[in-house]
Design a protein around this motif. Structure first.
Motif, PDB file in Angstrom:
ATOM      1  N   ALA A  68       0.847  -1.191   0.000  1.00 13.39           N
ATOM      2  CA  ALA A  68       0.000   0.000   0.000  1.00 13.39           C
ATOM      3  C   ALA A  68       0.881   1.240   0.000  1.00 13.39           C
ATOM      4  N   LEU A  69       0.278   2.358  -0.338  1.00  9.05           N
ATOM      5  CA  LEU A  69       0.969   3.637  -0.380  1.00  9.05           C
ATOM      6  C   LEU A  69       0.025   4.686   0.182  1.00  9.05           C
ATOM      7  N   LEU A  70       0.530   5.491   1.091  1.00 11.51           N
ATOM      8  CA  LEU A  70      -0.247   6.583   1.675  1.00 11.51           C
ATOM      9  C   LEU A  70       0.460   7.879   1.320  1.00 11.51           C
ATOM     10  N   ARG A  71      -0.307   8.837   0.834  1.00  8.47           N
ATOM     11  CA  ARG A  71       0.250  10.159   0.572  1.00  8.47           C
ATOM     12  C   ARG A  71      -0.809  11.198   0.904  1.00  8.47           C
ATOM     13  N   GLY A  72      -0.345  12.339   1.335  1.00 10.13           N
ATOM     14  CA  GLY A  72      -1.272  13.398   1.707  1.00 10.13           C
ATOM     15  C   GLY A  72      -0.565  14.517   2.421  1.00 10.13           C
ATOM     16  N   GLY A  73      -1.249  15.140   3.347  1.00 11.42           N
ATOM     17  CA  GLY A  73      -0.690  16.251   4.099  1.00 11.42           C
ATOM     18  C   GLY A  73      -1.003  16.115   5.578  1.00 11.42           C
ATOM     19  N   VAL A  74      -0.011  16.438   6.417  1.00  6.56           N
ATOM     20  CA  VAL A  74      -0.202  16.412   7.863  1.00  6.56           C
ATOM     21  C   VAL A  74      -0.217  17.843   8.388  1.00  6.56           C
ATOM     22  N   PHE A  75      -0.997  18.046   9.445  1.00  2.15           N
ATOM     23  CA  PHE A  75      -1.130  19.387  10.010  1.00  2.15           C
ATOM     24  C   PHE A  75      -1.713  19.298  11.410  1.00  2.15           C
ATOM     25  N   TRP A  76      -1.542  20.381  12.169  1.00  5.28           N
ATOM     26  CA  TRP A  76      -2.157  20.479  13.495  1.00  5.28           C
ATOM     27  C   TRP A  76      -3.602  20.907  13.311  1.00  5.28           C
ATOM     28  N   LEU A  77      -4.509  20.302  14.044  1.00  3.89           N
ATOM     29  CA  LEU A  77      -5.914  20.712  14.008  1.00  3.89           C
ATOM     30  C   LEU A  77      -6.215  21.779  15.054  1.00  3.89           C
ATOM     31  N   ASP A  78      -5.294  21.943  15.993  1.00  7.17           N
ATOM     32  CA  ASP A  78      -5.488  22.966  17.013  1.00  7.17           C
ATOM     33  C   ASP A  78      -4.319  23.940  16.954  1.00  7.17           C
TER      34      ASP A  78
END
Length: 168
Positions: free
Chosen positions: A44-54
């Motif tokens: 599998a491959l995961l790609r995207g964006g990470v960020f703080w929600l607070d």
């Protein structure tokens, strides 16, 4: 059996406030490279964006950061999970990814009180809700992160020019 599958994904969890988001994103990406269901493993491959929600708390009156070391912050990844020849449905593949992500987060950060939430979402949500500040994670050849702000509307196309061919 499905040959390939792509699922839009939301991963949320609490993290220590000093967590490096890029490292967190890399942990998520690496955790799903090989998924397992019973005796069957698949890529599998995961790609995207990470960020703080607070947002971090503002500094206190004494100038120290407002977030105490023991106070957790809420982080998220919005992206896409692609799986080659998963041995089941999209729901089962997301569950496999959830188990892998939960194990990786627990191994790296210890007991944070509750496991990460891993759920399938609409593709439009990834495009519309990924903030500009998100840190891209995943394949180096991944498509650019979707933007949360709408793109400007393009001008209408001009009318086609009359044919330049020979006239009768």
């Amino acid at each position: 059996m499905v040959d390939a599958l792509r699922v839009s994904l939301l991963v949320t969890t609490d993290l220590p406030p000093d967590t490096d988001l890029k490292e967190f994103g890399r942990l998520l990406v690496d955790s799903v490279l090989t998924l397992q269901r019973g005796e069957v493993t698949y890529s599998a491959l995961l790609r995207g964006g990470v960020f703080w929600l607070d947002r971090p708390l503002p500094p206190s009156d004494d100038g120290l950061p407002g977030t105490a070391a023991e106070e957790l912050r809420f982080a998220a990844l919005l992206g896409h999970l692609s799986a080659a020849q998963p041995p089941g449905s999209a729901k089962e593949t997301v569950a496999d990814a959830g188990r892998a992500i939960t194990a990786a987060v627990a191994a790296r950060y210890g007991d944070l009180g509750s496991p990460p939430a891993v759920m399938a979402i609409r593709g439009e949500d990834v495009r519309e809700r990924t903030p500009r500040s998100a840190i891209a994670v995943g394949s180096e050849t991944a498509e650019p992160l979707p933007q949360s702000e709408p793109l400007p509307r393009a001008d209408p196309l001009p009318e086609p020019m009359p044919s330049m061919g020979a006239s009768a």
